[in-house]
Enzyme design. Structure first.
Site: not given
Ligand code: CAA
Length: 258
Positions: A132, A112, A109, A66
Site C-alpha cells: 500500500e 489482510e 488486502g 484490494a
Molecule cells: N487491483 C486490481 N487489479 C490488479 C491488482 C489489484 N490489486 N493486482 C493485479 N491486478 C491485475 C493487473 O492490473 C493485471 O490486469 P490486466 O491483465 O488487465 O493488465 C492482472 O491483475 C495481472 O497482473 P500483472 O500483469 O500485474 O501480473 P504480474 O505477474 O506482472 O505482477 C503483481 C503481479 C506484482 C502482484 C502486480 O499485479 C501488482 O503489483 N499488483 C498490485 C499489488 C498491490 O499493490 N496490492 C495492494 C492493493 S491496495 C490494498 O490492498 C489496500 C487495502 O489494504 C484495503
C-alpha cells in the site's frame, strides 16, 4: 459450485470451502467479493454439517490485494459512508475455525484476509507484502494491527513501510504461516489438516478459538477468567460426557457438537 460472481464454494465432508475466483486480476478483492466471502462464511458458521471453513485462491495467486481500480476514485467521505470494513469486522466474528491456504501472491488486502484466518498454510512460492505504501496509502483492513500483534512492532514497521515482497520462508520463520508445502501439495495437505480438525469435538474447538483470541487483547488475569468460563461451559456439553466416557470404556468417542 455456486452462483457467486467472484468466489466458488464447495463442501468436502465437514469442511466448507471458499475459493477466491477472479484469476484474471490475481483475485484482487473488490467489495462485492468480500461481501460474498462473508455471506458464505456466515452460512457455514450456522450450518451444523460444517465444522471447519477453508479459504484458498484459484489461479496463480491467493490475492494481489484490494481492487485498485475500484478504489482509485474514492474519497474519504464516500468511504466513510460506504463503511466497507463492516464486512471485514464480521469476518473476524466467525466462530468456527478458518484455515487459509495461500500461494503465489498474498498482498495488501489479500494478506489482510489471510491474517483473518486462524491458521495459515502456504506454498513455498508465496510472496507476502503490504504494498500500500507504494500507492501512498496504508493497510485499512486490519494489516497494521494484526501483523503487529503477530510479529511485533519493529518487524511490522519494516514490512509495512518497506512495501516489498517477503518470501514464504520468512513468513514461516516469523510465525505468520503455520506450515509450508511445495506448491503442488498445498491444497491436499491443508485440506487434510482441515478434515482432521473437523473430526475433533466442535464445541471445544470453537471455545478454544474464542479463548485464544482473547489472549491477544486481554490482560492475563481477565483472559484467565474468560478461559475458565469456557472451560466450565464445556462441562455442560454432551460431547464432554461422551469424550470422558469413551476414554474410560476404551473406545473411540462419537462427537456430535452438542
Ligand atoms: N487491483 C486490481 N487489479 C490488479 C491488482 C489489484 N490489486 N493486482 C493485479 N491486478 C491485475 C493487473 O492490473 C493485471 O490486469 P490486466 O491483465 O488487465 O493488465 C492482472 O491483475 C495481472 O497482473 P500483472 O500483469 O500485474 O501480473 P504480474 O505477474 O506482472 O505482477 C503483481 C503481479 C506484482 C502482484 C502486480 O499485479 C501488482 O503489483 N499488483 C498490485 C499489488 C498491490 O499493490 N496490492 C495492494 C492493493 S491496495 C490494498 O490492498 C489496500 C487495502 O489494504 C484495503
Amino acid at each position: 459450485m455456486s452462483d457467486y460472481r467472484f468466489i466458488q464454494t464447495e463442501v468436502d465432508g465437514r469442511v466448507g470451502i471458499v475459493w477466491l475466483n477472479r484469476p484474471d486480476v490475481l483475485n484482487a478483492l473488490n467489495r462485492t467479493m468480500v461481501h460474498e466471502i462473508l455471506e458464505v462464511f456466515e452460512e457455514y458458521d450456522r450450518n451444523d454439517d460444517i465444522r471447519v471453513i477453508f479459504l484458498g485462491g484459484k489461479g496463480r495467486a491467493f490475492a494481489a490485494g484490494a481492487d485498485i481500480d475500484e478504489m482509485s476514485e474514492d474519497d474519504s467521505i464516500s468511504m466513510e459512508l460506504l463503511n466497507q470494513f463492516a464486512d471485514w469486522d464480521r469476518l473476524s466474528l466467525v466462530k468456527k475455525p478458518v484455515i487459509g491456504a495461500v500461494h503465489g501472491f498474498c498482498l495488501g488486502g489479500g494478506f489482510e484476509l489471510a491474517l483473518v484466518c486462524d491458521l495459515l498454510f502456504a506454498a513455498e512460492d508465496t510472496k507476502f507484502a503490504f504494498p500500500e505504501i507504494n500507492l501512498a496509502v496504508m493497510p485499512g483492513a486490519g494489516g497494521t494491527q494484526r501483523l503487529t500483534k503477530l510479529i511485533g512492532k519493529t518487524k511490522a514497521l519494516e514490512w509495512i513501510w518497506g512495501g516489498d515482497m517477503h518470501p514464504a520462508e520468512e513468513a514461516h520463520e516469523l510465525g505468520i504461516v503455520n506450515k509450508l508445502y511445495p506448491k503442488e501439495n498445498l491444497i491436499e495437505e491443508a485440506l487434510a489438516y482441515a478434515k482432521e480438525l473437523a473430526e475433533k469435538p466442535p464445541l471445544a474447538v470453537r471455545l478454544i478459538k474464542e479463548a485464544v483470541n482473547k489472549a491477544v487483547d486481554y490482560p492475563l488475569q481477565e483472559g484467565m477468567f474468560f478461559e475458565r468460563k469456557n472451560f466450565y461451559l464445556l462441562f455442560s456439553s454432551e460431547d464432554q460426557k461422551e469424550g470422558m466416557k469413551a476414554f474410560i470404556e476404551k473406545r473411540k468417542p462419537d462427537f456430535k457438537g452438542r
